[in-house]
Design a protein around this motif. Structure first.
Motif, mmCIF file in Angstrom:
data_model
loop_
_atom_site.group_PDB
_atom_site.id
_atom_site.type_symbol
_atom_site.label_atom_id
_atom_site.label_comp_id
_atom_site.label_asym_id
_atom_site.label_seq_id
_atom_site.Cartn_x
_atom_site.Cartn_y
_atom_site.Cartn_z
ATOM 1 N N GLU A 116 0.827 -1.203 0.000
ATOM 2 C CA GLU A 116 0.000 0.000 0.000
ATOM 3 C C GLU A 116 0.865 1.259 0.000
ATOM 4 N N SER A 117 1.976 1.212 0.731
ATOM 5 C CA SER A 117 2.860 2.367 0.799
ATOM 6 C C SER A 117 3.357 2.775 -0.585
ATOM 7 N N LYS A 118 3.565 1.798 -1.449
ATOM 8 C CA LYS A 118 4.043 2.083 -2.806
ATOM 9 C C LYS A 118 2.982 2.780 -3.654
ATOM 10 N N ARG A 119 1.724 2.674 -3.249
ATOM 11 C CA ARG A 119 0.629 3.246 -4.033
ATOM 12 C C ARG A 119 0.138 4.594 -3.497
ATOM 13 N N ARG A 120 0.653 5.037 -2.362
ATOM 14 C CA ARG A 120 0.127 6.249 -1.735
ATOM 15 C C ARG A 120 1.127 7.397 -1.862
ATOM 16 N N PHE A 121 0.672 8.513 -2.436
ATOM 17 C CA PHE A 121 1.522 9.676 -2.680
ATOM 18 C C PHE A 121 0.812 10.934 -2.170
ATOM 19 N N PHE A 122 1.490 11.678 -1.299
ATOM 20 C CA PHE A 122 0.875 12.836 -0.653
ATOM 21 C C PHE A 122 1.760 14.076 -0.777
ATOM 22 N N ARG A 123 1.095 15.226 -0.741
ATOM 23 C CA ARG A 123 1.800 16.503 -0.658
ATOM 24 C C ARG A 123 1.004 17.402 0.296
ATOM 25 N N SER A 124 1.708 18.015 1.248
ATOM 26 C CA SER A 124 1.044 18.926 2.184
ATOM 27 C C SER A 124 1.597 20.329 2.002
ATOM 28 N N GLU A 125 0.728 21.324 2.156
ATOM 29 C CA GLU A 125 1.110 22.728 1.979
ATOM 30 C C GLU A 125 0.528 23.548 3.115
ATOM 31 N N PHE A 126 1.381 24.276 3.811
ATOM 32 C CA PHE A 126 0.934 25.150 4.881
ATOM 33 C C PHE A 126 0.327 26.407 4.269
ATOM 34 N N VAL A 127 -0.928 26.690 4.622
ATOM 35 C CA VAL A 127 -1.627 27.856 4.072
ATOM 36 C C VAL A 127 -1.449 29.072 4.971
ATOM 37 N N GLY A 128 -1.551 28.858 6.286
ATOM 38 C CA GLY A 128 -1.372 29.980 7.191
ATOM 39 C C GLY A 128 -2.074 29.770 8.512
ATOM 40 N N LYS A 129 -1.829 30.708 9.419
ATOM 41 C CA LYS A 129 -2.478 30.708 10.724
ATOM 42 C C LYS A 129 -3.808 31.444 10.637
ATOM 43 N N GLU A 178 -0.794 3.980 7.857
ATOM 44 C CA GLU A 178 0.585 4.457 8.000
ATOM 45 C C GLU A 178 0.812 5.831 7.373
ATOM 46 N N ILE A 179 -0.169 6.682 7.434
ATOM 47 C CA ILE A 179 -0.019 8.010 6.841
ATOM 48 C C ILE A 179 1.045 8.826 7.561
ATOM 49 N N TYR A 180 1.380 8.451 8.800
ATOM 50 C CA TYR A 180 2.434 9.157 9.538
ATOM 51 C C TYR A 180 3.803 8.991 8.874
ATOM 52 N N ASN A 181 3.955 8.011 7.996
ATOM 53 C CA ASN A 181 5.200 7.863 7.238
ATOM 54 C C ASN A 181 5.228 8.732 5.981
ATOM 55 N N LYS A 182 4.074 9.277 5.617
ATOM 56 C CA LYS A 182 3.967 10.032 4.366
ATOM 57 C C LYS A 182 3.776 11.535 4.585
ATOM 58 N N VAL A 183 3.062 11.893 5.638
ATOM 59 C CA VAL A 183 2.768 13.299 5.912
ATOM 60 C C VAL A 183 3.344 13.651 7.276
ATOM 61 N N LYS A 184 4.355 14.533 7.277
ATOM 62 C CA LYS A 184 5.044 14.900 8.509
ATOM 63 C C LYS A 184 5.055 16.416 8.675
ATOM 64 N N PHE A 185 5.164 16.856 9.920
ATOM 65 C CA PHE A 185 5.153 18.284 10.220
ATOM 66 C C PHE A 185 6.320 18.624 11.139
ATOM 67 N N GLU A 186 6.686 19.897 11.161
ATOM 68 C CA GLU A 186 7.817 20.334 11.967
ATOM 69 C C GLU A 186 7.446 20.583 13.424
ATOM 70 N N LYS A 187 6.154 20.558 13.735
ATOM 71 C CA LYS A 187 5.717 20.745 15.111
ATOM 72 C C LYS A 187 4.598 19.764 15.419
ATOM 73 N N ASN A 188 4.217 19.687 16.681
ATOM 74 C CA ASN A 188 3.191 18.736 17.107
ATOM 75 C C ASN A 188 1.801 19.313 16.892
#
Length: 228
Positions: A116-129, A178-188
């Motif tokens: 499944e990991s091979k089939r899942r592709f993600f991109r995250s973009e910070f928009v703002g506060k 296992e989305i935590y392996n694909k989408v990560k953030f610099e803070k909690n």
């Protein structure tokens, strides 16, 4: 000497099947899905208990009837699922709330997750506060590594949190453990609310409650009952 070595082997084998889990948060999300073509709307509640330091296992609940609830520990590191009857859900929870019934082996879990990991592709973009201090992100999932046209587009609102629980809401939003392996953030973060759209589906997700917990569940070798 041979008897002593044999005893050590037996003890090692026995301890290998002893399972112990620690939990520190209960999280509840409300989830609404709308099937566009079928014009059908469904509402769910997702209840989980997790270890914020170890994402490889968690407890999920299921209401069997108005008065009966079951819980399952899914342990992907050891390819196991443990099933319990839930005696009550009064906070704070403890191991006494979970009456162990049986376990199941899930030997193909590792390969399924790798495939499944091979089939899942993600991109995250910070928009703002936002004015309320919450953080807004756009998260897209794509059908391949070229990441041209998104299969799912989601707007996700995160709240700052002392531990990283962002993955829990994202699991429900994208139906991917296992989305935590694909989408990560610099803070909690923790997902406060989200909406997602795909070709035939609209999803709305909102955090209903979060409760700190501090308990362990241990299943001893003499308790283990496997049902396959």
């Amino acid at each position: 000497m041979k008897k002593f070595i044999l005893l050590l082997l037996i003890l090692s084998f026995t301890n290998a099947f002893s399972q112990e889990y620690h939990f520190d948060y209960f999280v509840k999300y409300k989830f609404q899905s709308k099937q566009k073509k079928e014009k059908r709307t469904e509402n769910f509640e997702f209840l989980s208990i997790v270890n914020s330091k170890d994402y490889s296992y968690q407890i999920n609940f299921r209401a069997e009837s108005r008065d009966t609830m079951t819980a399952t520990i899914t342990d992907l590191k050891n390819n196991l699922q443990h099933y319990f009857h839930v005696t009550n859900t009064t906070f704070p929870l403890s191991k006494l709330n979970f009456d162990y019934k049986y376990s199941k082996r899930i030997p193909s879990a590792k390969k399924q997750l790798e495939d499944e990991s091979k089939r899942r592709f993600f991109r995250s973009e910070f928009v703002g506060k936002q004015n309320d201090g919450l953080s807004r992100y756009l998260i897209n999932e794509y059908t391949n590594g070229k990441m041209k046209k998104p299969r799912v587009s989601a707007e996700v609102i995160f709240a700052d949190f002392q531990d990283d629980l962002s993955y829990i809401g994202l699991q429900f939003l994208f139906d991917y453990y296992e989305i935590y392996n694909k989408v990560k953030f610099e803070k909690n973060y923790i997902v406060k609310s989200a909406s997602a759209k795909s070709e035939n589906l609209e999803i709305v997700l909102s955090l209903d409650s979060i409760e700190p917990q501090n308990f362990d569940i241990k299943i001893n070798p003499d308790q283990l009952k496997f049902q396959n």
